[in-house]
Design a protein around this motif. Structure first.
Motif, PDB file in Angstrom:
ATOM      1  N   ILE A 117       0.862  -1.195   0.000  1.00 25.87           N
ATOM      2  CA  ILE A 117       0.000   0.000   0.000  1.00 25.87           C
ATOM      3  C   ILE A 117       0.889   1.231   0.000  1.00 25.87           C
ATOM      4  N   ASP A 118       0.583   2.195  -0.841  1.00 21.48           N
ATOM      5  CA  ASP A 118       1.260   3.500  -0.807  1.00 21.48           C
ATOM      6  C   ASP A 118       2.778   3.397  -0.743  1.00 21.48           C
ATOM      7  N   GLY A 119       3.368   2.547  -1.563  1.00 19.91           N
ATOM      8  CA  GLY A 119       4.827   2.459  -1.586  1.00 19.91           C
ATOM      9  C   GLY A 119       5.430   1.737  -0.394  1.00 19.91           C
ATOM     10  N   LYS A 120       4.617   0.977   0.339  1.00 17.11           N
ATOM     11  CA  LYS A 120       5.182   0.217   1.469  1.00 17.11           C
ATOM     12  C   LYS A 120       4.678  -1.229   1.418  1.00 17.11           C
ATOM     13  N   ASN A 121       5.527  -2.127   1.868  1.00 15.93           N
ATOM     14  CA  ASN A 121       5.168  -3.541   1.864  1.00 15.93           C
ATOM     15  C   ASN A 121       4.783  -4.025   3.256  1.00 15.93           C
ATOM     16  N   GLU A 136      -2.994   5.727   9.209  1.00 17.89           N
ATOM     17  CA  GLU A 136      -1.758   6.428   9.618  1.00 17.89           C
ATOM     18  C   GLU A 136      -0.593   6.207   8.654  1.00 17.89           C
ATOM     19  N   LYS A 137      -0.807   5.443   7.601  1.00 18.65           N
ATOM     20  CA  LYS A 137       0.261   5.099   6.642  1.00 18.65           C
ATOM     21  C   LYS A 137       1.499   4.585   7.390  1.00 18.65           C
ATOM     22  N   SER A 138       1.250   3.823   8.446  1.00 21.72           N
ATOM     23  CA  SER A 138       2.354   3.360   9.308  1.00 21.72           C
ATOM     24  C   SER A 138       3.138   2.223   8.649  1.00 21.72           C
ATOM     25  N   THR A 139       4.375   2.059   9.094  1.00 16.56           N
ATOM     26  CA  THR A 139       5.191   0.948   8.592  1.00 16.56           C
ATOM     27  C   THR A 139       5.257  -0.135   9.668  1.00 16.56           C
ATOM     28  N   THR A 140       5.600  -1.339   9.265  1.00 13.35           N
ATOM     29  CA  THR A 140       5.758  -2.424  10.239  1.00 13.35           C
ATOM     30  C   THR A 140       7.122  -3.057  10.006  1.00 13.35           C
ATOM     31  N   LYS A 141       7.525  -3.901  10.935  1.00 15.38           N
ATOM     32  CA  LYS A 141       8.841  -4.522  10.778  1.00 15.38           C
ATOM     33  C   LYS A 141       8.695  -5.994  10.418  1.00 15.38           C
ATOM     34  N   GLU A 142       9.320  -6.388   9.327  1.00 13.01           N
ATOM     35  CA  GLU A 142       9.295  -7.807   8.966  1.00 13.01           C
ATOM     36  C   GLU A 142      10.374  -8.538   9.784  1.00 13.01           C
ATOM     37  N   ARG A 143      10.206  -9.844   9.909  1.00  9.42           N
ATOM     38  CA  ARG A 143      11.199 -10.620  10.654  1.00  9.42           C
ATOM     39  C   ARG A 143      11.625 -11.831   9.845  1.00  9.42           C
TER      40      ARG A 143
END
Ligand SMILES: Cc1cc2nc3c(=O)[nH]c(=O)nc-3n(C[C@H](O)[C@H](O)[C@H](O)COP(=O)(O)O)c2cc1C
Ligand code: SF4
Length: 550
Positions: A117-121, A136-143
């Motif tokens: 979404i919106d340039g983020k995975n 919030e167009k927030s990012t998350t952390k992959e592991r």
């Protein structure tokens, strides 16, 4: 014609290229408006068909993309993991159906349920936070796990930039010929799939006289299941950047172009920031460290087309032409980007150069096997108990990767698709016969490729997987040669009909089709697809028998 176009499209230089301008024009709505296209074709002095041919090729530029707000990964690993139907259902509760598109692949094969979404995975359990993510167009952390067995050439920390780039400053004190000797001693072979000698490529580019040359990094890692190039770009970016600078010094190129797939937005940002860091440290630009060498980078964000990973299609793509595969010779080292001598190398290949220059080619050659020196990064998908990126010395038994590093399979698995869609389909009972190197895989009738692993679980029908491979190729084919353009579609139709209609596939017809694709295709997309299908027909004959005529 395309030869002249290459010259014409290079007129404004790499920093003002048609491809990027088309991407910018599509930014707001997902596809460029007609007025924007007309303006660009006037500016670049090309015909309507050239611009239309380009825009209509890419997933992220073509009109069908208009208005899409969220994209679901349709790559092989998310597909065999079976996570995407549920993901789609949850997204449908938040988006209109026409706002949901598809992307392939986001490189989140280690935790699946991947979307953009919106340039983020996003991936894993992120979908459960979709309301917040959207608001919030927030990012998350992959592991994912990172580990090694043997020599950690690419996975070890490299410390501060100042300290690390001493390797490059030392290179500037030696002649390009001296560095070529190290490279020859190392035996380094390309990691992008074909295993071609790196020293040979750099030397042949070095030997062509030209005022302008390019080092192009192929960071279009499109193989579903692969995310090792992404790992390097996001976690060890300076290995790659320094590798390109060393390659530039050896060949006499003053420009490094990094072509990064649009599905990896984080990689684009990290690499761009690292280049800024190098500029600040005065490690880029004119007369670097007083060594008389000039070098600059250009990052190009791709627009969603698997075939752009093929090196000549990639060059046409950067030029803003429709990314059709070019006939070789001439090879890119003689006539590449904008018709100038160009080296195209994979991320992982280039990232090995700092180690080789620091420790010497012989130290590199001492790792691995005679014909496959050094190490290889392997990407393990979500079916492993410990999915992640693992670096192993070439020659390491595959069983060590599967059982020790990957911790075995979380669920029963019948085969592993190794090396991307064009790699071999390895039945699990062959695991003990293979070691991680080019020759072992070739000897057993498989392909190491970029060493990504997508698992096929016991319950996943192989007929469906083969259908997926044909469909993928049909979608990604550049259309230049008929065995691939038509063969992939006919193959898809046969697999589809065999599952849904009263139709059985004729063995001879299928074998003819595969032979035609294998021997008649111009590049390894059409030419490579038959390998996994032949493997499936050989090792899973009983499972596939109901779909074939007796
Ligand atoms: C359909 C197709 C897709 C490819 N995709 C990639 C890719 O994503 N990354 C890559 O490095 N090489 C890819 N290749 C191989 C490149 O054409 C080329 O061999 C490679 O970039 C050379 O770099 P290397 O010598 O460092 O491996 C692809 C080839 C084909 C036929
Ligand atoms: S094999 Fe397919 S992708 Fe390759 S040149 Fe032919 S049509 Fe294009």
């Amino acid at each position: 014609m395309s030869n002249n176009l290459s010259h014409l499209l290079g007129r404004k230089g790499i920093n003002k290229n048609l491809f990027e301008e088309l991407g910018k024009a599509a930014f707001e709505t997902g596809t460029p408006k007609q007025e924007a296209l007309d303006k660009l074709r006037d500016e670049f002095l090309v015909g309507k068909s050239t611009v239309y041919g380009t825009v209509s090729f890419y997933d992220f530029l073509k009109p069908e993309n208009k208005g899409k707000k969220v994209y679901i990964c349709n790559g092989s690993a998310c597909m065999t993991a079976g996570t995407q139907d549920n993901l789609h259902k949850k997204l449908s509760a938040n988006y209109k159906e026409e706002e949901i598109g598809e992307m392939c692949c986001l490189g989140r094969c280690h935790e699946n349920s991947a979307f953009h979404i919106d340039g983020k995975n996003y991936s894993g359990n992120d979908i459960d936070d979709i309301v917040t993510i959207r608001k919030e167009k927030s990012t998350t952390k992959e592991r994912y796990n990172v580990g090694f067995k043997g020599s950690p050439i690419l996975t070890s920390e490299y410390g501060s930039i100042k300290e690390y780039y001493k390797i490059f400053i030392d290179c500037l004190k030696q002649s390009p010929d001296e560095l070529i000797v190290e490279l020859k001693d190392s035996g380094l072979r390309g990691r992008g799939g074909a295993g071609f000698s790196m020293a040979f490529k750099l030397e042949s580019c070095k030997n062509v006289a030209s005022d302008s040359k390019f080092i192009v990094c192929n960071a279009d890692e499109g193989d579903p299941g692969a995310y090792s190039d992404r790992y390097i770009m996001e976690q060890r970016p300076h290995e790659l950047l320094m590798g390109m600078m060393i390659a530039g010094y050896i060949t006499g190129a003053d420009c490094g172009v990094i072509y990064i797939r649009g599905e990896y937005p984080e990689s684009v940002d990290i690499i761009t920031d690292c280049i800024e860091e190098l500029i600040k440290e005065k490690l880029l630009g004119e007369n670097i460290n007083g060594g008389g060498f000039n070098f600059n980078f250009k990052v190009i964000k791709a627009q969603g087309a698997y075939i752009c990973g093929e090196e000549t299609a990639l060059l046409s793509s950067i030029e803003g032409q429709r990314p059709e595969v070019r006939v070789r010779p001439p090879y890119p080292t003689q006539k590449g980007l904008f018709n100038q001598p160009t080296v195209v190398n994979n991320v992982e290949t280039l990232a090995n150069l700092p180690f080789i220059m620091k420790n010497g080619g012989k130290a590199f050659a001492a790792i691995g096997t005679n014909k496959s020196s050094g190490t290889k990064l392997i990407s393990l998908d979500g079916y492993f108990n410990k999915p992640g990126i693992y670096e192993v010395d070439m020659g390491t038994p595959l069983s060590v990767v599967v059982n020790e590093l990957g911790g075995g399979f979380g669920k029963p698995v019948k085969a592993m698709h190794i090396g991307g869609p064009l790699g071999g389909l390895v039945p699990v009972d062959k695991i003990n016969n293979l070691t991680v190197d080019f020759d072992s895989f070739a000897k057993e009738g498989f392909l190491l490729g970029h060493a990504s692993v997508v698992c096929i679980p016991e319950e996943y029908p192989l007929v469906k997987y083969i259908e997926h491979l044909f469909k993928f190729t049909a979608h990604e084919s550049c259309g230049k040669c008929f065995p691939c353009r038509l063969g992939s579609v006919r193959g898809y139709e046969m697999m589809e009909k065999a599952q849904n209609e009263n139709y059985k596939i004729d063995y001879t017809l299928m074998n003819d089709l595969l032979e035609t694709m294998e021997t008649g295709s111009l590049c390894a997309l059409g030419g490579g697809l038959p390998l996994p299908i032949k493997n499936a027909m050989k090792y899973f004959e009983n499972e596939l028998a109901p779909y074939f005529k007796k």
